[in-house]
Design a protein around this motif. Structure first.
Motif, PDB file in Angstrom:
ATOM      1  N   ALA A   1       0.830  -1.205   0.000  1.00 34.22           N
ATOM      2  CA  ALA A   1       0.000   0.000   0.000  1.00 34.22           C
ATOM      3  C   ALA A   1       0.865   1.255   0.000  1.00 34.22           C
ATOM      4  O   ALA A   1       0.548   2.242  -0.677  1.00 34.22           O
ATOM      5  N   VAL A   2       1.977   1.230   0.744  1.00 36.86           N
ATOM      6  CA  VAL A   2       2.908   2.367   0.732  1.00 36.86           C
ATOM      7  C   VAL A   2       3.491   2.548  -0.662  1.00 36.86           C
ATOM      8  O   VAL A   2       3.574   3.665  -1.182  1.00 36.86           O
ATOM      9  N   ASP A   3       3.890   1.442  -1.300  1.00 39.13           N
ATOM     10  CA  ASP A   3       4.442   1.524  -2.655  1.00 39.13           C
ATOM     11  C   ASP A   3       3.415   2.091  -3.632  1.00 39.13           C
ATOM     12  O   ASP A   3       3.738   2.922  -4.485  1.00 39.13           O
ATOM     13  N   ALA A   4       2.166   1.639  -3.511  1.00 35.88           N
ATOM     14  CA  ALA A   4       1.113   2.122  -4.409  1.00 35.88           C
ATOM     15  C   ALA A   4       0.850   3.608  -4.195  1.00 35.88           C
ATOM     16  O   ALA A   4       0.637   4.356  -5.152  1.00 35.88           O
ATOM     17  N   MET A   5       0.869   4.057  -2.940  1.00 39.58           N
ATOM     18  CA  MET A   5       0.652   5.474  -2.660  1.00 39.58           C
ATOM     19  C   MET A   5       1.753   6.330  -3.283  1.00 39.58           C
ATOM     20  O   MET A   5       1.481   7.362  -3.907  1.00 39.58           O
TER      21      MET A   5
ATOM     22  N   ASP B   1      -0.939  11.692  -1.004  1.00 37.32           N
ATOM     23  CA  ASP B   1      -0.516  11.777   0.391  1.00 37.32           C
ATOM     24  C   ASP B   1      -1.143  10.687   1.249  1.00 37.32           C
ATOM     25  O   ASP B   1      -0.768  10.520   2.399  1.00 37.32           O
ATOM     26  N   PHE B   2      -2.128   9.961   0.715  1.00 31.98           N
ATOM     27  CA  PHE B   2      -2.743   8.863   1.448  1.00 31.98           C
ATOM     28  C   PHE B   2      -3.225   7.832   0.449  1.00 31.98           C
ATOM     29  O   PHE B   2      -3.341   8.099  -0.757  1.00 31.98           O
ATOM     30  N   TYR B   3      -3.527   6.628   0.954  1.00 33.80           N
ATOM     31  CA  TYR B   3      -3.958   5.545   0.067  1.00 33.80           C
ATOM     32  C   TYR B   3      -4.859   4.602   0.864  1.00 33.80           C
ATOM     33  O   TYR B   3      -4.474   4.109   1.923  1.00 33.80           O
TER      34      TYR B   3
ATOM     35  N   GLN C   1      -9.177  -5.836   7.203  1.00 34.12           N
ATOM     36  CA  GLN C   1      -9.838  -4.626   7.673  1.00 34.12           C
ATOM     37  C   GLN C   1      -9.536  -3.437   6.759  1.00 34.12           C
ATOM     38  O   GLN C   1      -8.437  -3.337   6.195  1.00 34.12           O
ATOM     39  N   PRO C   2     -10.497  -2.516   6.594  1.00 38.28           N
ATOM     40  CA  PRO C   2     -10.235  -1.307   5.812  1.00 38.28           C
ATOM     41  C   PRO C   2      -9.187  -0.445   6.502  1.00 38.28           C
ATOM     42  O   PRO C   2      -9.258  -0.216   7.709  1.00 38.28           O
ATOM     43  N   SER C   3      -8.231   0.049   5.720  1.00 38.03           N
ATOM     44  CA  SER C   3      -7.122   0.804   6.288  1.00 38.03           C
ATOM     45  C   SER C   3      -6.715   1.915   5.339  1.00 38.03           C
ATOM     46  O   SER C   3      -7.160   1.985   4.191  1.00 38.03           O
ATOM     47  N   ALA C   4      -5.859   2.800   5.836  1.00 38.39           N
ATOM     48  CA  ALA C   4      -5.335   3.897   5.029  1.00 38.39           C
ATOM     49  C   ALA C   4      -3.907   4.186   5.474  1.00 38.39           C
ATOM     50  O   ALA C   4      -3.640   4.331   6.669  1.00 38.39           O
ATOM     51  N   VAL C   5      -2.992   4.253   4.506  1.00 35.37           N
ATOM     52  CA  VAL C   5      -1.629   4.693   4.803  1.00 35.37           C
ATOM     53  C   VAL C   5      -1.519   6.155   4.400  1.00 35.37           C
ATOM     54  O   VAL C   5      -2.203   6.624   3.493  1.00 35.37           O
TER      55      VAL C   5
END
Length: 226
Positions: free
Chosen positions: A167-171, A177-179, A188-192
């Motif tokens: 997810a960090v790589d995709a962002m 600034d977030f993903y 679980q739903p999440s956000a980096v």
């Protein structure tokens, strides 16, 4: 060569011939990313003696100002794996460069943005003129604001569960600034999101335990492959 280049080997050696082969291609990275500051080349082979024909993995990570672009590939030998990973890396750098060009072309100059504004009255500031124009519009039709409903635009995206690292790589790849993502480890739903420096944060929603206290922990990026 302006980039700092480092090599990391896991259960495999990196001969000088491989370093020379890789160095011949570095100029292509600089052509696509003038802000590239560091390139890490990681070559890994699984330490499993029962599978002597285990494929090698080459991971390429380019770090720049606020950006981290990563690509990896597997093959029977390190040269073939490098070529596959390098092709993916160039494609991602090319897409990032094209998006940055599109943003620059969409920028509007101050002259263009203010061309439709009426000239300022002598002795009256732009702020005063804007307030006066707004007041006159409200007096002309005071019911407009009350008749305009509040609109909320909702978008639903298909989601494939991924790890926090992916997810960090995709962002970083999309330059946001977030993903938002579904954590593959928990479902679980999440956000980096990007924090100061080379640090990131992740927020996870736990609907199964609504009364639980907030839990915090520190995790290392790509800890499993280091």
């Amino acid at each position: 060569m302006t980039m700092d280049v480092s090599y990391v080997a896991r259960n495999v050696s990196i001969p000088d011939r491989f370093r020379e082969y890789a160095q011949e291609k570095f100029s292509k990275i600089e052509q696509l990313s003038a802000r590239a500051q560091r390139l890490e080349i990681k070559v890994t082979q699984q330490a499993n003696h029962r599978h002597s024909d285990e494929k090698l993995t080459v991971e390429l990570t380019v770090q720049g100002k606020g950006k981290v672009i990563r690509a990896e590939a597997q093959a029977d030998d390190k040269f073939a794996a490098f070529d596959l990973a390098f092709g993916k890396l160039l494609e991602r750098l090319r897409r990032l460069r094209d998006r940055q060009k599109d943003r620059q072309q969409k920028r509007v100059s101050v002259a263009d943005a203010t061309a439709v504004l009426p000239p300022t009255e002598p002795g009256q500031s732009l702020v005063e003129q804007a307030i006066a124009n707004q007041a006159s519009q409200e007096q002309a039709d005071p019911g407009d604001r009350d008749e305009v409903p509040v609109r909320i635009r909702k978008k639903i995206f298909p989601a494939t569960p991924v790890s926090v690292d992916d997810a960090v790589d995709a962002m970083e790849l999309v330059g946001h600034d977030f993903y938002l993502f579904i954590d593959a480890s928990s479902g679980q739903p999440s956000a980096v999101y990007r924090r100061k420096g080379w640090s990131y944060g992740v927020i996870t929603l736990d609907a199964d335990h609504p009364g639980a206290e907030v839990h915090e922990e520190d995790i290392d990026y790509r800890a499993a492959t280091v």
